[in-house]
Design an enzyme around this catalytic site. Structure first.
Site, mmCIF file in Angstrom:
data_model
loop_
_atom_site.group_PDB
_atom_site.id
_atom_site.type_symbol
_atom_site.label_atom_id
_atom_site.label_comp_id
_atom_site.label_asym_id
_atom_site.label_seq_id
_atom_site.Cartn_x
_atom_site.Cartn_y
_atom_site.Cartn_z
ATOM 1 N N GLU A 176 0.831 -1.217 0.000
ATOM 2 C CA GLU A 176 0.000 0.000 0.000
ATOM 3 C C GLU A 176 0.863 1.265 0.000
ATOM 4 O OE1 GLU A 176 0.558 -2.219 2.275
ATOM 5 O OE2 GLU A 176 0.096 -1.576 4.317
ATOM 6 N N ARG A 177 2.197 1.093 0.243
ATOM 7 C CA ARG A 177 3.075 2.279 0.267
ATOM 8 C C ARG A 177 3.520 2.675 -1.134
ATOM 9 N NH1 ARG A 177 7.339 0.547 4.759
ATOM 10 N NH2 ARG A 177 6.056 -1.151 5.514
ATOM 11 N N CYS A 281 16.630 -6.707 0.030
ATOM 12 C CA CYS A 281 16.747 -7.913 0.869
ATOM 13 C C CYS A 281 18.088 -8.585 0.624
ATOM 14 C CB CYS A 281 15.602 -8.859 0.618
ATOM 15 S SG CYS A 281 15.674 -9.566 -1.014
HETATM 16 P P1 NAD Z 1 6.114 -5.962 5.155
HETATM 17 O O1 NAD Z 1 6.242 -7.316 5.731
HETATM 18 O O2 NAD Z 1 5.789 -4.833 6.062
HETATM 19 O O3 NAD Z 1 4.937 -5.942 4.033
HETATM 20 C C1 NAD Z 1 4.919 -6.873 2.980
HETATM 21 C C2 NAD Z 1 3.471 -7.065 2.537
HETATM 22 O O4 NAD Z 1 2.725 -7.626 3.614
HETATM 23 C C3 NAD Z 1 2.762 -5.777 2.148
HETATM 24 O O5 NAD Z 1 1.977 -6.019 0.999
HETATM 25 C C4 NAD Z 1 1.896 -5.449 3.358
HETATM 26 O O6 NAD Z 1 0.683 -4.799 3.006
HETATM 27 C C5 NAD Z 1 1.598 -6.817 3.950
HETATM 28 N N1 NAD Z 1 1.492 -6.819 5.412
HETATM 29 C C6 NAD Z 1 2.165 -6.014 6.284
HETATM 30 N N2 NAD Z 1 1.842 -6.340 7.568
HETATM 31 C C7 NAD Z 1 0.970 -7.368 7.494
HETATM 32 C C8 NAD Z 1 0.285 -8.145 8.477
HETATM 33 N N3 NAD Z 1 0.427 -7.912 9.774
HETATM 34 N N4 NAD Z 1 -0.540 -9.135 8.046
HETATM 35 C C9 NAD Z 1 -0.697 -9.380 6.728
HETATM 36 N N5 NAD Z 1 -0.075 -8.668 5.753
HETATM 37 C C10 NAD Z 1 0.751 -7.684 6.127
HETATM 38 O O7 NAD Z 1 7.441 -5.679 4.313
HETATM 39 P P2 NAD Z 1 7.913 -4.315 3.630
HETATM 40 O O8 NAD Z 1 8.295 -3.339 4.697
HETATM 41 O O9 NAD Z 1 6.944 -3.898 2.587
HETATM 42 O O10 NAD Z 1 9.228 -4.825 2.862
HETATM 43 C C11 NAD Z 1 10.485 -4.922 3.472
HETATM 44 C C12 NAD Z 1 10.775 -6.330 3.947
HETATM 45 O O11 NAD Z 1 10.662 -7.239 2.849
HETATM 46 C C13 NAD Z 1 12.197 -6.493 4.465
HETATM 47 O O12 NAD Z 1 12.164 -7.296 5.616
HETATM 48 C C14 NAD Z 1 12.922 -7.197 3.328
HETATM 49 O O13 NAD Z 1 14.039 -7.960 3.722
HETATM 50 C C15 NAD Z 1 11.829 -8.064 2.805
HETATM 51 N N6 NAD Z 1 12.082 -8.460 1.433
HETATM 52 C C16 NAD Z 1 12.454 -9.757 1.217
HETATM 53 C C17 NAD Z 1 12.741 -10.178 -0.060
HETATM 54 C C18 NAD Z 1 13.168 -11.592 -0.316
HETATM 55 O O14 NAD Z 1 13.265 -11.971 -1.473
HETATM 56 N N7 NAD Z 1 13.427 -12.394 0.706
HETATM 57 C C19 NAD Z 1 12.643 -9.286 -1.141
HETATM 58 C C20 NAD Z 1 12.250 -7.972 -0.875
HETATM 59 C C21 NAD Z 1 11.963 -7.582 0.416
#
Ligand code: NAD
Length: 489
Positions: A176-177, A281
């Site tokens: 959503e960001r 990541c």
């Molecule tokens: P986030 O976990 O906050 O959000 C990811 C998604 O989950 C979003 O679409 C969000 O709307 C949803 N979400 C958030 N909180 C939720 C909840 N409580 N219940 C259900 N859904 C929820 O992650 P972010 O801040 O958007 O991204 C950064 C993170 O993603 C970092 O930890 C990074 O390491 C990780 N990441 C991992 C990879 C990989 O390939 N392993 C790749 C990119 C990013």
């Protein structure tokens, strides 16, 4: 002000819930769009439409299905510059980084265009006299992906092309960001002419995710985000009988050997640790120097950190943008504060940075922490900002023990000019993506993105053959056609 809508059944639709979320430019702090926050009813509508579309889509020959992807690939190429600017505007990275991530996304569309070969099964004739056996791959139905903020142009394309080319109907729930990039991607999907319901967009936050996880019509969930959420999503999806592949957070260690070329290593490491403001990541976040590399690397990386030009990613000459939100900046700065209390030495302190002309930006400048111990919180916490911690080891064995002594397993790298050291490291490193003289060991689209440990929950990763296997179920057919039955012809 742009209002981002859902895309359901090839129509741009307002969410049934009237709740809207603001979208910010992280360099200026300005609100640049609002986005729908969808609830159960929006998700149910998309799943119903997708379920209906699936009947015809799975019967559409794979050679026809991929024609839409060829069109999408051409449209992405034509609009690459425009999409890259949108990524920079809402996500903060530099224009070159935005172009780069989109290129990696397009590569997945290209790979999925090979689906007629990729999804082939296999057969044996005469497993017994007159009996043949075949394995065929069939699509699952309606599948969904939930994606994070840091690669809005690339990560949806880790899933979408494989899901639809194998014959599934796909629903995307982006972060959503950063919903503007996805909205543009869906304008191109509209132009590519996919049949209604094959590719759909449902915007929102955790309530939208929960609706997807609980809907019995969604057969598989792909997730990328933080480890805490990846775990929750994996548990809820699998408890509801769905397939799930959930990629989580990371804390990526890199070993610098005394025989590494320090100038090249520094250039590559600075890009890994500070590129995309450390919000990758696969960002290097801990450098373990071995033997004599300690002093030379500390000096040169400190110089690279303090001279990196920080600013708005659309401005010329900028090599690093802001972090995503004021909350992220606060969290990163408080982790550095905590490290300081625990006794780490601040070689370069990026807290409190300011960029002229952008007083509302979420600025954290490149930071280098030295004398970090395995016990200090900065050594194990995913900071997800432009912060590199330095540790030291007397030998490669000790360095590998430090690398492997952590919860995550997304990436581990080694810089060396020794083949023997490289082989030992490749063999022993406890991580799913390994780099030798590489700072961001991102697998190409035709290899799996192989996170391990707390960086991944599931069996089959994103991209390449893993993507094909994740989005298909295998059916094995055993057929008896004895020779004597053909005597009647
Ligand atoms: P986030 O976990 O906050 O959000 C990811 C998604 O989950 C979003 O679409 C969000 O709307 C949803 N979400 C958030 N909180 C939720 C909840 N409580 N219940 C259900 N859904 C929820 O992650 P972010 O801040 O958007 O991204 C950064 C993170 O993603 C970092 O930890 C990074 O390491 C990780 N990441 C991992 C990879 C990989 O390939 N392993 C790749 C990119 C990013």
């Amino acid at each position: 002000m742009t209002e981002i809508r859902n895309y359901i059944g090839n129509q741009w639709a307002e969410a049934i819930s009237a709740h809207q979320v603001d979208v910010y430019n992280p360099a200026s702090g300005e609100v640049i769009a609002t986005v729908a926050s969808s609830g159960d009813k929006d998700v149910a509508r998309a799943v119903d439409v997708g379920t209906t579309a699936f009947r015809e889509w799975r019967e559409t020959p794979v050679t026809d299905r991929i024609q839409y992807l060829f069109k999408l690939k051409m449209l992405l190429e034509e609009h690459l510059e425009e999409i890259a600017k949108i990524i920079t505007t809402e996500c903060g990275k530099t224009l070159a980084e935005s172009r780069g991530e989109l290129r990696r996304g397009i590569e997945n569309v290209e790979v999925a265009c090979g689906m007629p070969t990729l999804m082939q099964g296999y057969s044996n004739e005469d497993i017994a006299s007159g009996i043949d056996e075949h394995m065929i791959r069939q699509p699952l139905g309606v599948v969904a992906a939930i994606t994070p903020f840091n690669f809005p142009g690339m990560i949806p394309l880790w899933f979408l092309p494989y899901a639809v080319a194998t014959g599934n109907c796909f629903i995307l729930k982006p972060s959503e960001r950063v919903p503007m990039t996805t909205a543009k991607l869906f304008c191109l999907i509209e132009q590519a002419g996919f049949p209604a319901g094959v590719v759909q967009l449902v915007n929102g936050g955790h309530e939208t995710v929960n609706a997807l996880l609980d809907h019995p019509g969604v057969r598989a969930i792909s997730f990328v985000g933080s480890t805490a959420v990846a775990k929750l999503v994996y548990q809820r999806a699998t408890a509801n009988g769905k397939r799930a592949q959930c990629q989580g957070g990371a804390k990526n260690p890199v070993i610098v050997m005394p025989d590494a070329d320090i100038e090249t290593t520094t250039r590559i490491m600075a890009d890994s640790a500070f590129g995309c403001a450390g919000q990758r990541c696969l960002a290097a976040s801990v450098a373990v120097t071995v033997g004599d590399a300690q002093r030379s690397f500390a000096e040169s990386i400190a110089e690279a950190a303090s001279s990196r030009p920080v600013g708005y990613g659309l401005d010329d000459g900028v090599a690093m943008g802001p972090v995503i939100t004021p909350e992220s900046r606060g969290r990163i700065e408080s982790i550095i504060d905590q490290g300081e209390k625990e006794g780490v030495q601040l070689l370069v302190d990026g807290r409190g940075g300011a960029v002229s002309g952008y007083p509302g930006g979420n600025w954290v400048f490149p930071t280098v922490l030295d004398k970090v111990t395995p016990q200090s919180s900065v050594a194990s916490t995913e900071i997800f900002g432009p912060v590199l911690s330095l540790m030291h080891a007397a030998s490669l064995d000790e360095a590998i023990r430090l690398v492997n002594d952590r919860a995550y397993g997304n990436m581990a790298c080694l810089f060396t000019s020794s083949g023997a050291a490289a082989r030992k490291f490749r063999y022993e490193a406890d991580a799913g993506n390994v780099g030798i003289n590489i700072g961001v060991a991102a697998p190409m689209a035709f290899f799996p993105f192989s996170g391990w440990n707390e960086s991944f929950f599931g069996d089959l990763h994103a991209q390449g053959r893993h993507g094909v296997e994740f989005y298909t179920q295998t059916k094995v057919v055993v057929e008896r056609w004895p020779r004597e039955w053909s005597r009647t012809f």
